[in-house]
Design an enzyme around this catalytic site. Structure first.
Site, PDB file in Angstrom:
ATOM      1  N   SER A  51       3.171  -5.977   7.173  1.00 52.05           N
ATOM      2  CA  SER A  51       3.538  -7.133   7.950  1.00 52.05           C
ATOM      3  C   SER A  51       3.446  -8.456   7.185  1.00 52.05           C
ATOM      4  O   SER A  51       4.022  -9.441   7.626  1.00 52.05           O
ATOM      5  CB  SER A  51       2.635  -7.220   9.183  1.00 52.05           C
ATOM      6  OG  SER A  51       1.276  -7.408   8.809  1.00 52.05           O
ATOM      7  N   SER A  55      -0.690  -3.653   5.257  1.00 49.34           N
ATOM      8  CA  SER A  55       0.086  -4.902   5.261  1.00 49.34           C
ATOM      9  C   SER A  55      -0.186  -5.884   4.138  1.00 49.34           C
ATOM     10  O   SER A  55       0.510  -6.890   4.033  1.00 49.34           O
ATOM     11  CB  SER A  55      -0.085  -5.617   6.589  1.00 49.34           C
ATOM     12  OG  SER A  55       0.736  -5.014   7.549  1.00 49.34           O
ATOM     13  N   LYS A  99      -0.913 -16.680   5.811  1.00 50.16           N
ATOM     14  CA  LYS A  99      -0.199 -15.837   6.773  1.00 50.16           C
ATOM     15  C   LYS A  99      -0.395 -16.422   8.164  1.00 50.16           C
ATOM     16  O   LYS A  99      -1.509 -16.829   8.520  1.00 50.16           O
ATOM     17  CB  LYS A  99      -0.750 -14.405   6.690  1.00 50.16           C
ATOM     18  CG  LYS A  99      -0.043 -13.414   7.611  1.00 50.16           C
ATOM     19  CD  LYS A  99      -0.561 -11.984   7.400  1.00 50.16           C
ATOM     20  CE  LYS A  99       0.123 -10.976   8.312  1.00 50.16           C
ATOM     21  NZ  LYS A  99      -0.362  -9.590   8.109  1.00 50.16           N
TER      22      LYS A  99
HETATM   23  N1  GLN Z   1       2.840  -0.907   9.097  1.00 44.41           N
HETATM   24  C1  GLN Z   1       1.625  -0.739   9.814  1.00 44.41           C
HETATM   25  C2  GLN Z   1       1.852  -1.064  11.267  1.00 44.41           C
HETATM   26  O1  GLN Z   1       2.937  -1.299  11.622  1.00 44.41           O
HETATM   27  C3  GLN Z   1       0.536  -1.563   9.228  1.00 44.41           C
HETATM   28  C4  GLN Z   1       0.588  -2.995   9.602  1.00 44.41           C
HETATM   29  C5  GLN Z   1      -0.574  -3.775   9.118  1.00 44.41           C
HETATM   30  O2  GLN Z   1      -1.274  -3.370   8.194  1.00 44.41           O
HETATM   31  N2  GLN Z   1      -0.812  -4.891   9.770  1.00 44.41           N
HETATM   32  O3  GLN Z   1       0.962  -1.089  12.054  1.00 44.41           O
END
Ligand code: GLN
Length: 491
Positions: A149, A173, A74
Site C-alpha cells: 500500500s 506494504s 505516508k
Molecule cells: N497487500 C496486503 C493487503 O492488502 C498488505 C498491505 C499492507 O501491508 N498494508 O492487506
C-alpha cells in the site's frame, strides 16, 4: 542534487554546500512538476518554515545527522499540519490534533516534511489502486503499478521527489512497493516503532518503517524511529529489548561465514522466471561476499494467505468501526435515523476493498464462525512463526528470497480481481504474521520488452531485533552492486 542519498545530503547540509531551504525548494519544485500522483497534500510554506528552522540549527553547529533533510510521510500517519486521509474518502478533510509518534520523532530530529504521500485506502492493497484519490504511477514505467500500500512512498523516493519516506507494512506494504520501485525499505520487528498516530488497519501486524535509496539511509532513519512509546499499548519496552541503538554500527562488517537460508517454498510454482533469475544472481553475489547458502523449508508459507486474509480483515473490521460519522470524517448528508446515518456514512465513505474486508472480518468474528476461522487462523499463525524459529535455531542466520512473485504489473490488470492481488502477497505475509523484521533491496530488472524496465526486489528476513544485521547485509550488497543507484530514465 536529488540523486544524492540522505547521507550525502546530510553531509552537504553540514558542509554548508546547500541550505535546507534550497534543498526543500528543489524537492517542492520537482513535486509540483510531477504527474505521478505520489503526493496528496503539499504545503510549501509549512515545509519551508521547517527548513528555515533547520538551517538555524545547522548554523549553530549542533545539528544531528537528519537535520534539514526532507522526508515525505505516508498519509496513514496523522499530522497536525497536513490533512491525514489514509487514502480514504472517509477522511478526505480530516486534520488530526496531534502528530503520529514517528512523524514527531523525525521532526524532532530536524527533518523537514515535504507533505503526505498517497497509499491504498487504510493501507489495504498491493497496487495503490485502492486509493480514493487515484492510483500512483510507477516512475520506472507509468503503465505499471508502484506496488502498495505504500506506493506513494516508494514512487516518491524512486522519482527523487523525496530522499526518503515513511511507510507502513502490515503484510508487505513497505517491502513490495520498495521492490516494484527499485528502492530500499525495511519493516522492523513488530512493536519496535510506535503505532501511535498510525491510522490502524490490523493492529497486531501494522508496523512503520523507512523507504530510502540505500540501506545506510534506512539505518539513519531507523535510529530515530525506533523505541518504546507508552501511548502504543503493543509497543515493545526497553526491558523487552526495545532500546535505541545505532543501526549503522555494523554496516561495515564483512559477511564471511553468514549462513543464508533459501526457502524452497519461495522458489516454487508461480514465481516468474525473470524474478527468480535476478534473485538467484543476488544470492550468488552473497556467496562472492563470503556467505553460504543453505536450503531450508518454511512449510506453512502457502497458509499465510488464508491466515492473513482472515486475521487482517478481522482486526480491520474492529478498527474501522470508529468511522461511524459521529466522531471522525465523513458523515452522510441525508438520513432518516441513527442507523441510517451509520449505513449511509459507511457506504459512501469506504471504497469497495475496505467494505469487502469489513464484511469478511465481521463474518469470521461472528459467533458460530469465530472458532472455525479466526481461532484456527491464530493457531496457524503460531505455526508459521515456529517455522521461522526452526530455521533460525540451527540452520541459518537470515533468510532470503523474492519480495513478490513478479515485477510490477500493469495498472488496471488486477484492479477488479482482489484474489489475484492477495496471491501476489505470498512472500511477504508470513514475515508479518511472525512479527519478524524484513527488508527489500533492489537486485535487478525483469526481462522482455515489457518488463526490462521494471525492478526486482530481494527480500532479506531476520530474526527478532536483527535489524542491524539486515542493514549490514544489505549495505555490503550495495557496496558491491549498483542496482540501488539506478534511477528511472526520466530523472
Ligand atoms: N497487500 C496486503 C493487503 O492488502 C498488505 C498491505 C499492507 O501491508 N498494508 O492487506
Amino acid at each position: 542534487m536529488h540523486n544524492k542519498t540522505l547521507k550525502q545530503l546530510s553531509a552537504a547540509l553540514h558542509a554548508k554546500e546547500i541550505s535546507s531551504v534550497e534543498l526543500t525548494r528543489h524537492y517542492l519544485d520537482r513535486i509540483a512538476q510531477s504527474d505521478l500522483n505520489a503526493y496528496l497534500h503539499v504545503d510549501a510554506e509549512l515545509s519551508l518554515a521547517q527548513a528555515k528552522a533547520a538551517d538555524a540549527l545547522l548554523a549553530t553547529g549542533s545539528a544531528g545527522a537528519l537535520t534539514g533533510v526532507p522526508i515525505a510521510h505516508k498519509d496513514i500517519f496523522v499530522t497536525q499540519d497536513w490533512r491525514s486521509t489514509a487514502g480514504s474518502k472517509m477522511l478526505a478533510n480530516y486534520v488530526s490534533p496531534f502528530d503520529a509518534t514517528i512523524v514527531r520523532k523525525l521532526a524532532e530530529a530536524g527533518m523537514v516534511s515535504l507533505g503526505k504521500v498517497n497509499c491504498d485506502e487504510f493501507a489495504m492493497g498491493s497496487s495503490n489502486e485502492n486509493s480514493a484519490f487515484g492510483p500512483v504511477k510507477n516512475p520506472w514505467d507509468k503503465l505499471a503499478v508502484p506496488g502498495g500500500s505504500s506506493g506513494g512512498s516508494a514512487a516518491a523516493v524512486a522519482a527523487r521527489l523525496a530522499p526518503a519516506a515513511t511507510a507502513t507494512d502490515t503484510g508487505g506494504s513497505i517491502r513490495q512497493p520498495a521492490a516494484f520501485c527499485g528502492v530500499t525499505g525495511i519493516k522492523p520487528t513488530y512493536g519496535r516503532a510506535s503505532r501511535f498516530g498510525m491510522i490502524a488497519f490490523a493492529s497486531s501486524l501494522d508496523q512503520g518503517g523507512p523507504i530510502a535509496q540505500t540501506a545506510e539511509d534506512c539505518a539513519l532513519l531507523l535510529n530515530e524511529m525506533i523505541g518504546h512509546d507508552e501511548r502504543d499499548s503493543t509497543s515493545l519496552t526497553a526491558d523487552q529489548g526495545n532500546v535505541r541503538e545505532d543501526f549503522a554500527r555494523d554496516l561495515d562488517k564483512p559477511l564471511t561465514g553468514l549462513r543464508i537460508g533459501v526457502p524452497k517454498e519461495y522458489f516454487g510454482e508461480g514465481l516468474s522466471s525473470d524474478v527468480e533469475k535476478a534473485v538467484r544472481a543476488a544470492l550468488e553475489q552473497f556467496v562472492q561476499l563470503g556467505a553460504t547458502l543453505v536450503d531450508i523449508s518454511l512449510p506453512k508459507t502457502s497458509m499465510s494467505i488464508p491466515v492473513y486474509y482472515i486475521i487482517a480483515p478481522a482486526e480491520a473490521s474492529s478498527n474501522l468501526s470508529r468511522f461511524d460519522g459521529v466522531r471522525y470524517g465523513h458523515r452522510a448528508k441525508e438520513y432518516k435515523d441513527l442507523q441510517d446515518m451509520y449505513k449511509k456514512t459507511r457506504a459512501e465513505g469506504f471504497g469497495p476493498e475496505v467494505q469487502r474486508r469489513i464484511m469478511v472480518g465481521t463474518y469470521v468474528l461472528c459467533h458460530g464462525y469465530y472458532d472455525a476461522y479466526y481461532v484456527q487462523a491464530q493457531k496457524i499463525r503460531r505455526l508459521i512463526a515456529e517455522d521461522f524459529q526452526a530455521a533460525f535455531a540451527d540452520k541459518c542466520d537470515v533468510i532470503m528470497g523474492p519480495v513478490a512473485p513478479s515485477v510490477a504489473w500493469d495498472l488496471g490488470d488486477k484492479a477488479n480481481d482482489p484474489v489475484a492481488n492477495y496471491l501476489a502477497d505470498i512472500f511477504t505475509l508470513s514475515t508479518s504474521l511472525a512479527g519478524l523484521p524484513g527488508m527489500s533491496i533492489p537486485c535487478g530488472f525483469g526481462e522482455g520488452a515489457k518488463n526490462a524496465n521494471r525492478p526486482v526486489g530481494l527480500q532479506i528476513i531476520g530474526n527478532y531485533f536483527n535489524e542491524a544485521k539486515l542493514l549490514n547485509i544489505a549495505h555490503q550488497y550495495q557496496l558491491a552492486t549498483d542496482w540501488h543507484t539506478r534511477a528511472p530514465a526520466s530523472i
